[in-house]
Design an enzyme around this catalytic site. Structure first.
Site, PDB file in Angstrom:
ATOM      1  N   GLU A  32       9.859  44.156 -33.273  1.00  0.00           N
ATOM      2  CA  GLU A  32       9.517  42.996 -32.844  1.00  0.00           C
ATOM      3  C   GLU A  32      11.257  42.894 -31.991  1.00  0.00           C
ATOM      4  O   GLU A  32      12.507  42.156 -32.455  1.00  0.00           O
ATOM      5  CB  GLU A  32       9.955  42.082 -34.249  1.00  0.00           C
ATOM      6  CG  GLU A  32       8.467  41.749 -34.463  1.00  0.00           C
ATOM      7  CD  GLU A  32       8.629  41.172 -35.353  1.00  0.00           C
ATOM      8  OE1 GLU A  32       9.203  40.301 -36.077  1.00  0.00           O
ATOM      9  OE2 GLU A  32       7.434  40.675 -36.677  1.00  0.00           O
ATOM     10  N   ASN A  57       6.612  47.814 -32.450  1.00  0.00           N
ATOM     11  CA  ASN A  57       5.730  47.172 -32.401  1.00  0.00           C
ATOM     12  C   ASN A  57       6.249  45.622 -32.596  1.00  0.00           C
ATOM     13  O   ASN A  57       7.112  45.456 -32.520  1.00  0.00           O
ATOM     14  CB  ASN A  57       5.731  47.232 -34.254  1.00  0.00           C
ATOM     15  CG  ASN A  57       4.456  46.371 -34.446  1.00  0.00           C
ATOM     16  OD1 ASN A  57       3.343  46.566 -34.124  1.00  0.00           O
ATOM     17  ND2 ASN A  57       4.588  45.671 -36.067  1.00  0.00           N
ATOM     18  N   HIS A 112      -1.343  38.296 -33.841  1.00  0.00           N
ATOM     19  CA  HIS A 112      -1.273  37.093 -34.767  1.00  0.00           C
ATOM     20  C   HIS A 112      -1.884  35.647 -33.962  1.00  0.00           C
ATOM     21  O   HIS A 112      -0.600  35.462 -33.014  1.00  0.00           O
ATOM     22  CB  HIS A 112       0.395  37.215 -35.516  1.00  0.00           C
ATOM     23  CG  HIS A 112       0.273  37.606 -36.330  1.00  0.00           C
ATOM     24  ND1 HIS A 112      -0.116  38.055 -37.651  1.00  0.00           N
ATOM     25  CD2 HIS A 112       1.638  38.872 -36.330  1.00  0.00           C
ATOM     26  CE1 HIS A 112       0.070  39.616 -37.831  1.00  0.00           C
ATOM     27  NE2 HIS A 112       1.606  39.327 -37.878  1.00  0.00           N
ATOM     28  N   GLU A 160      -1.769  44.091 -36.930  1.00  0.00           N
ATOM     29  CA  GLU A 160      -1.629  42.866 -37.875  1.00  0.00           C
ATOM     30  C   GLU A 160      -2.268  42.149 -37.147  1.00  0.00           C
ATOM     31  O   GLU A 160      -2.118  40.394 -37.471  1.00  0.00           O
ATOM     32  CB  GLU A 160       0.403  42.318 -37.205  1.00  0.00           C
ATOM     33  CG  GLU A 160       0.727  43.430 -37.289  1.00  0.00           C
ATOM     34  CD  GLU A 160       2.249  43.054 -38.073  1.00  0.00           C
ATOM     35  OE1 GLU A 160       3.058  41.719 -37.793  1.00  0.00           O
ATOM     36  OE2 GLU A 160       3.652  43.605 -38.138  1.00  0.00           O
ATOM     37  N   ASP A 183      -4.801  38.779 -37.348  1.00  0.00           N
ATOM     38  CA  ASP A 183      -5.607  37.587 -37.827  1.00  0.00           C
ATOM     39  C   ASP A 183      -5.963  36.727 -36.830  1.00  0.00           C
ATOM     40  O   ASP A 183      -4.240  36.286 -35.628  1.00  0.00           O
ATOM     41  CB  ASP A 183      -4.296  37.017 -38.547  1.00  0.00           C
ATOM     42  CG  ASP A 183      -3.644  36.802 -38.989  1.00  0.00           C
ATOM     43  OD1 ASP A 183      -2.748  36.717 -37.625  1.00  0.00           O
ATOM     44  OD2 ASP A 183      -2.256  37.318 -39.912  1.00  0.00           O
TER      45      ASP A 183
HETATM   46  O1  G3I Z   1      10.943  39.031 -52.572  1.00  0.00           O
HETATM   47  C1  G3I Z   1      11.113  38.095 -53.154  1.00  0.00           C
HETATM   48  C2  G3I Z   1      10.390  37.592 -54.560  1.00  0.00           C
HETATM   49  O2  G3I Z   1      11.602  37.586 -55.422  1.00  0.00           O
HETATM   50  C3  G3I Z   1      10.771  35.907 -54.976  1.00  0.00           C
HETATM   51  O3  G3I Z   1      10.561  35.863 -56.201  1.00  0.00           O
HETATM   52  C4  G3I Z   1       9.786  35.587 -53.496  1.00  0.00           C
HETATM   53  C5  G3I Z   1       9.765  33.676 -53.231  1.00  0.00           C
HETATM   54  O4  G3I Z   1       8.873  33.086 -52.459  1.00  0.00           O
HETATM   55  O5  G3I Z   1      10.319  36.267 -52.719  1.00  0.00           O
HETATM   56  C6  G3I Z   1      10.353  36.686 -52.186  1.00  0.00           C
HETATM   57  O6  G3I Z   1       9.362  38.131 -50.472  1.00  0.00           O
HETATM   58  C7  G3I Z   1       9.205  37.298 -49.977  1.00  0.00           C
HETATM   59  C8  G3I Z   1       8.219  38.637 -49.206  1.00  0.00           C
HETATM   60  O7  G3I Z   1       6.947  37.986 -48.500  1.00  0.00           O
HETATM   61  C9  G3I Z   1       7.771  39.238 -50.019  1.00  0.00           C
HETATM   62  O8  G3I Z   1       6.709  39.131 -50.804  1.00  0.00           O
HETATM   63  C10 G3I Z   1       9.522  36.723 -48.632  1.00  0.00           C
HETATM   64  O9  G3I Z   1       9.664  34.790 -49.366  1.00  0.00           O
HETATM   65  C11 G3I Z   1       8.112  35.970 -47.685  1.00  0.00           C
HETATM   66  O10 G3I Z   1       9.432  35.617 -46.509  1.00  0.00           O
HETATM   67  C12 G3I Z   1       7.848  37.225 -47.398  1.00  0.00           C
HETATM   68  O11 G3I Z   1       6.520  37.768 -46.302  1.00  0.00           O
HETATM   69  C13 G3I Z   1       6.701  38.413 -45.676  1.00  0.00           C
HETATM   70  C14 G3I Z   1       7.195  37.894 -43.569  1.00  0.00           C
HETATM   71  O12 G3I Z   1       6.886  39.205 -43.006  1.00  0.00           O
HETATM   72  C15 G3I Z   1       8.558  38.493 -43.950  1.00  0.00           C
HETATM   73  O13 G3I Z   1       8.639  38.079 -42.415  1.00  0.00           O
HETATM   74  C16 G3I Z   1       5.278  38.471 -45.649  1.00  0.00           C
HETATM   75  O14 G3I Z   1       4.267  38.777 -46.772  1.00  0.00           O
HETATM   76  C17 G3I Z   1       4.246  40.016 -44.683  1.00  0.00           C
HETATM   77  O15 G3I Z   1       3.781  38.920 -44.489  1.00  0.00           O
HETATM   78  C18 G3I Z   1       5.375  39.277 -43.500  1.00  0.00           C
HETATM   79  O16 G3I Z   1       4.710  40.354 -42.455  1.00  0.00           O
HETATM   80  C19 G3I Z   1       4.707  40.419 -40.682  1.00  0.00           C
HETATM   81  C20 G3I Z   1       4.797  41.757 -40.325  1.00  0.00           C
HETATM   82  O17 G3I Z   1       6.529  42.884 -41.234  1.00  0.00           O
HETATM   83  C21 G3I Z   1       5.697  41.620 -39.028  1.00  0.00           C
HETATM   84  N1  G3I Z   1       5.225  40.938 -38.430  1.00  0.00           N
HETATM   85  C22 G3I Z   1       4.761  39.490 -38.865  1.00  0.00           C
HETATM   86  C23 G3I Z   1       4.690  39.959 -39.745  1.00  0.00           C
HETATM   87  C24 G3I Z   1       4.195  38.463 -40.184  1.00  0.00           C
HETATM   88  O18 G3I Z   1       4.770  37.589 -40.630  1.00  0.00           O
END
Ligand code: G3I
Length: 316
Positions: free
Chosen positions: A130, A171, A207, A235, A237
């Site tokens: 990104e 990406n 997405h 990715e 969806d």
């Molecule tokens: O690790 C913490 C945990 O300690 C805490 O308890 C919990 C409470 O909310 O949050 C956890 O972190 C989360 C993390 O995923 C791990 O689960 C974050 O809040 C959450 O925002 C994060 O979301 C991820 C997101 O990227 C972040 O930008 C999604 O799972 C993941 O699927 C998403 O993937 C991205 C790609 O990397 C790039 N392209 C877009 C895609 C969708 O957003």
């Protein structure tokens, strides 16, 4: 049918796969489907190979969570896409708040990329994630603000040196159709090639929104493959405004078929990854309020019409 991964292989693609994430792996029914290599020939870790997970403090690398995903893929006979080396999001605060100068941050990028890419050798890597805003300008993150666009060169060169066999990708999202952001990506690849910087592919995240699939998917992929690189949909969806209805599911099926058949018709499109296979673990509802149902399996792990759309796309 035999399973999507087998259908994709029969169509000449390298893989069809899914993202997953470590917390989901305690769900045995979920893991059973994910581990079926007839359905999924490839896995991407949704979070556990990102910078905050792999280098939480400077020079201290932690691969335990990423290794769980890598070992799962190996055990299932599935390919792995590494995701990702350099991204503005999910950075540890020592990177964002370190006030490093240009040379120091370049050395930090180099160390980070070479360490994670060599740990997970022989993979496809989203080295850069990104880098652009939607208007095609550079995203003003800590890397761009400190180093300028050459942070991309530094990361790619370090990745190639760490593993000559890795496939190195940039990406991004909103580069599914032609437009300013895709043009910026084309121009970046050209400038990297002109400078002799290694670049093997562009990852098109995908997405998308039900009923809003761009009409220029094929022309867009072809402008990348014309540069001598490969593309992958990384990715995918296709979300909708809830509640889901039979009509929305029918449109979603059509939309999945459209995207997959576009990849199918472009020889340089090597594979497709969905951003988790089930609505149970989709990132969409927590990010887009009121939207969801974006995946081909529903939240009870039952296949939706979208599943048949994917199969039809690979058979088109
Ligand atoms: O690790 C913490 C945990 O300690 C805490 O308890 C919990 C409470 O909310 O949050 C956890 O972190 C989360 C993390 O995923 C791990 O689960 C974050 O809040 C959450 O925002 C994060 O979301 C991820 C997101 O990227 C972040 O930008 C999604 O799972 C993941 O699927 C998403 O993937 C991205 C790609 O990397 C790039 N392209 C877009 C895609 C969708 O957003």
């Amino acid at each position: 049918n035999a399973g999507i991964a087998l259908v994709a292989k029969a169509a000449g693609k390298k893989y069809f796969g899914s993202a997953t994430d470590n917390p989901e792996l305690t769900d045995t029914a979920y893991v059973a489907i994910l581990s079926n290599s007839s359905e999924f020939g490839q896995i991407t870790p949704g979070n556990s190979m990102k910078w905050d997970a792999t280098e939480p403090s400077q020079g201290t690398f932690t691969f335990a969570a990423g290794d769980v995903i890598a070992d799962l893929a190996i055990g299932n006979g599935q390919l792995l896409r590494g995701h990702n080396c350099v991204w503005y999001n999910q950075l540890p605060s020592w990177v964002t708040s370190g006030n490093f100068d240009n040379a120091t941050l370049q050395s930090i990028v180099k160390t980070h990329c070479s360490t994670v890419v060599s740990h997970y050798a022989g993979k496809i890597w989203d080295v850069i994630n990104e880098p652009f805003n939607d208007d095609g300008t550079w995203r003003a993150d800590v890397f761009y603000n400190t180093i300028g666009p050459l942070y991309v060169n530094t990361a790619l060169i370090a990745a190639r040196a760490a593993d000559p066999n890795a496939k190195l990708y940039i990406n991004d999202y909103n580069i599914e159709g032609t437009g300013a952001k895709s043009t910026a990506m084309v121009n970046l690849v050209k400038s990297l090639q002109a400078a002799g910087v290694p670049i093997d592919g562009v990852g098109i995240q995908g997405h998308l929104i039900v009923g809003e699939v761009p009409s220029t998917l094929i022309a867009n992929m072809e402008q990348f493959t014309a540069l001598g690189i490969e593309v992958a949909i990384t990715e995918l969806d296709i979300r909708m405004t809830l509640p889901a209805t039979p009509a929305l599911y029918a449109q979603q099926k059509q939309d999945y078929e459209t995207v997959i058949s576009a990849c199918n018709s472009v020889p340089g499109c090597i594979g497709v990854t969905i951003w988790d296979y089930t609505d149970k673990y989709s990132w969409v509802p927590s990010t887009f309020s009121g939207q969801g149902a974006a995946c081909p399996w529903d939240a009870t792990l039952v296949k939706k019409p979208a599943y048949d759309g994917i199969v039809a796309g690979f058979q088109s």
